[in-house]
Design an enzyme around this catalytic site. Structure first.
Site, PDB file in Angstrom:
ATOM      1  N   PHE A 193      19.398  19.311  12.940  1.00 37.25           N
ATOM      2  CA  PHE A 193      18.371  18.961  11.993  1.00 37.25           C
ATOM      3  C   PHE A 193      17.274  18.318  12.670  1.00 37.25           C
ATOM      4  O   PHE A 193      16.109  18.124  12.174  1.00 37.25           O
ATOM      5  CB  PHE A 193      18.690  17.878  10.697  1.00 37.25           C
ATOM      6  N   LYS A 194      17.334  17.668  14.088  1.00 32.53           N
ATOM      7  CA  LYS A 194      16.539  16.929  14.730  1.00 32.53           C
ATOM      8  C   LYS A 194      15.190  17.617  14.919  1.00 32.53           C
ATOM      9  O   LYS A 194      13.979  17.382  15.221  1.00 32.53           O
ATOM     10  CB  LYS A 194      16.995  16.349  16.045  1.00 32.53           C
ATOM     11  N   ASP A 195      15.198  19.139  14.982  1.00 31.07           N
ATOM     12  CA  ASP A 195      14.076  19.913  15.338  1.00 31.07           C
ATOM     13  C   ASP A 195      12.955  19.892  13.848  1.00 31.07           C
ATOM     14  O   ASP A 195      11.872  20.089  14.233  1.00 31.07           O
ATOM     15  CB  ASP A 195      14.724  21.321  15.156  1.00 31.07           C
TER      16      ASP A 195
ATOM     17  N   LEU B 232      11.190  17.132  15.156  1.00 30.20           N
ATOM     18  CA  LEU B 232      10.669  17.030  16.706  1.00 30.20           C
ATOM     19  C   LEU B 232      10.202  18.340  17.082  1.00 30.20           C
ATOM     20  O   LEU B 232       9.408  18.392  17.997  1.00 30.20           O
ATOM     21  CB  LEU B 232      11.998  16.941  17.617  1.00 30.20           C
TER      22      LEU B 232
END
Ligand SMILES: *Cc1c(COP(=O)(O)O)cnc(C)c1O
Length: 498
Positions: free
Chosen positions: A110-112, A115
């Site tokens: 989920f960091k995408d 980011l």
């Protein structure tokens, strides 16, 4: 809209400045000065893109960005780099549970969601600066954040990114994800040491005045892309709105009906974003904070006492192995009635003695908004197996912690409000643990074999971004002693300059 520091002594600044600075000079975190009213949007037609829906939310927070800037940034971030046409699709499981899949981006976690967007926000913020300079972002990673930052920042104008990871301290897939990264403005370096050594080295570079002088002379400024930066948090507020609208569109709720939101939590960024969405008028009844064995937040919600003096466990959900959740400070600021003095006292106690206790009013408010629970390793693996066998839906270990805690909440309280569960990683990203959950033998096989095995069991293809790793050239070969990290950085910056 202005941004104020949780610690009260830095002056309010615009969102562009807050994104450039990351942390305030009084060491506080930037929070919006007010919460705009947004409410759920209309039920969207089939052609409405995630990027368009994101602009509606972001423009209320990032008021010094033009509509054209936000629209360009969101299109660049969310249109082509995700393997789902919905960007963050919602899947419906049994028992009024909707799963928000936040892992269709290039690194499968989920960091995408943040980011992929933040580099574009940073780039526009830089253009608004009176002075010309380049931002140099340093990241120390235990595996996942480094790759998500690399994918996000590759080829973004005005920004360079350098990632340090512990040599022999990440999985083979994680290593390959990083060392095969393309992009003229990004660099990756292994450090002979563990994650703490890499992290310590980055902090040392940040505070070294000679390095600061050298970089300034070359028109570089250091910055960081960690999850306390407002540019990482704002994109996470977004997805709860389209998810709610999808639940309404599928007839699972009436428009306006409250839902519960359950989030597998580490640094408290993702669940804080859900809380902010609620403050902006999203109909949310209860926020369910799910932890693994590092259950400092569960205990905090139960007792109102935050006590980090405890054993640290390495679990099957490593991205949640955290004892100090840095984004919690933003919630504390609200619980303190936005009084920086009260917050400061808690933070000073945490630094000095390792714990602090909320006042009874703050604790009651916390417990009214949040439920906290945790799942141990056995329960997590059991959940993956159970949900796959009964419902044919495969979850990763982090999502399984969330699912398990959501069920515990329902049993304990009898609350049957429809729930939205944030799913934070693709099961393929943690294939060894997922195969173990399904009862397969995972001793000593190579990780690409795990991917194929998981594909056969689940009937889903191996994600292209993982499958291709086997054949990509390894570009970043540098390995440095932990004492020489700044030399690695200089080599990257100054040999690339010519
Ligand atoms: C980072 C991460 C989390 C924790 O999110 P926070 O915002 O830090 O609470 C959970 N799951 C996965 C897969 C992650 O990468």
């Amino acid at each position: 809209m202005d941004y104020v520091s949780t610690r009260g002594s830095a002056s309010p600044i615009s969102s562009k400045k807050a994104i450039l600075k990351g942390i305030a000079e009084d060491k506080g975190l930037y929070v919006p000065s007010t919460f705009p009213f947004l409410g759920p949007g209309p039920i969207p037609g089939p052609d409405v893109q995630y990027a368009t829906r994101a602009v509606r939310i972001l423009q209320a927070f990032l008021t010094d960005y033009t509509a054209a800037e936000l629209s360009m940034a969101c299109k660049a971030a969310y249109a082509e780099n995700f393997d789902s046409p919905f960007t963050a699709p919602v899947r419906f499981l049994e028992g009024d549970t909707a799963v928000l899949e936040l892992w269709h981006g290039p690194t499968l976690a989920f960091k995408d969601m943040a980011l992929q967007l933040m580099p574009h926000l940073l780039s526009f913020a830089l253009q608004a600066e009176p002075e010309r300079y380049e931002v140099v972002i340093l990241v120390a990673t235990s595996g996942d954040t480094g790759k998500a930052a690399l994918e996000g920042f590759a080829n973004v104008a005005g920004v360079r990114l350098f990632v340090f990871y512990p040599h022999e301290g990440v999985s083979e897939i994680q290593r390959l994800q990083m060392v095969t990264q393309r992009g003229a403005n990004v660099g990756v370096c292994a450090v002979k040491g563990n994650f703490d050594d890499a992290q310590f080295g980055v902090k040392r570079i940040f505070s070294d005045s000679d390095i600061h002088k050298t970089l300034t002379a070359h028109k570089f400024r250091l910055s960081s892309a960690n999850s306390i930066n407002w540019g990482r948090l704002a994109p996470q507020i977004v997805y709860y709105f389209p998810a709610y609208e999808e639940m309404a569109k599928a007839g699972k709720i009436h428009p306006g009906q409250p839902v519960n939101i359950c989030v597998p939590t580490g640094n408290f960024g993702n669940i804080l974003a859900a809380y902010y969405a609620m403050r902006c008028g999203l109909p949310v009844s209860r926020l369910i904070c799910a932890s693994n064995l590092n259950k400092v937040l569960t205990d905090f919600i139960h007792t109102g006492v935050y006590d980090r003096r405890r054993e640290f466990y390495k679990t099957e959900s490593p991205s949640m192995d955290i004892l100090i959740s840095s984004n919690l400070e933003r919630l504390l600021f609200e619980l303190a009635g936005r009084k920086a003095g009260v917050l400061l006292e808690w933070m000073e106690n945490l630094a000095a003695q390792g714990w602090y206790a909320l006042s009874s009013t703050a604790r009651e408010q916390l417990q009214f908004l949040f439920y906290g629970g945790f799942a141990d390793s056995g329960e997590t693996l059991q959940t993956i197996k159970g949900v796959f066998e009964k419902q044919g839906y495969l979850m990763d270990t982090h999502t399984a912690v969330g699912y398990n805690v959501l069920q515990k909440y329902r049993e304990e309280t009898g609350d049957s409000t429809p729930a939205l569960l944030a799913s934070t990683a693709s099961p393929f990203k943690f294939s060894r643990a997922v195969l173990k959950a399904l009862g397969r033998d995972t001793s000593g096989k190579d990780e690409f074999l795990f991917l194929n095995e998981l594909s056969m069991i689940s009937g889903q293809p191996v994600p292209a971004k993982l499958a291709e790793l086997k054949s990509l050239p390894e570009i970043h070969k540098c390995v440095w002693e932990k004492q020489g990290m700044e030399k690695a950085l200089y080599e990257f910056l100054f040999s690339a300059l010519s």
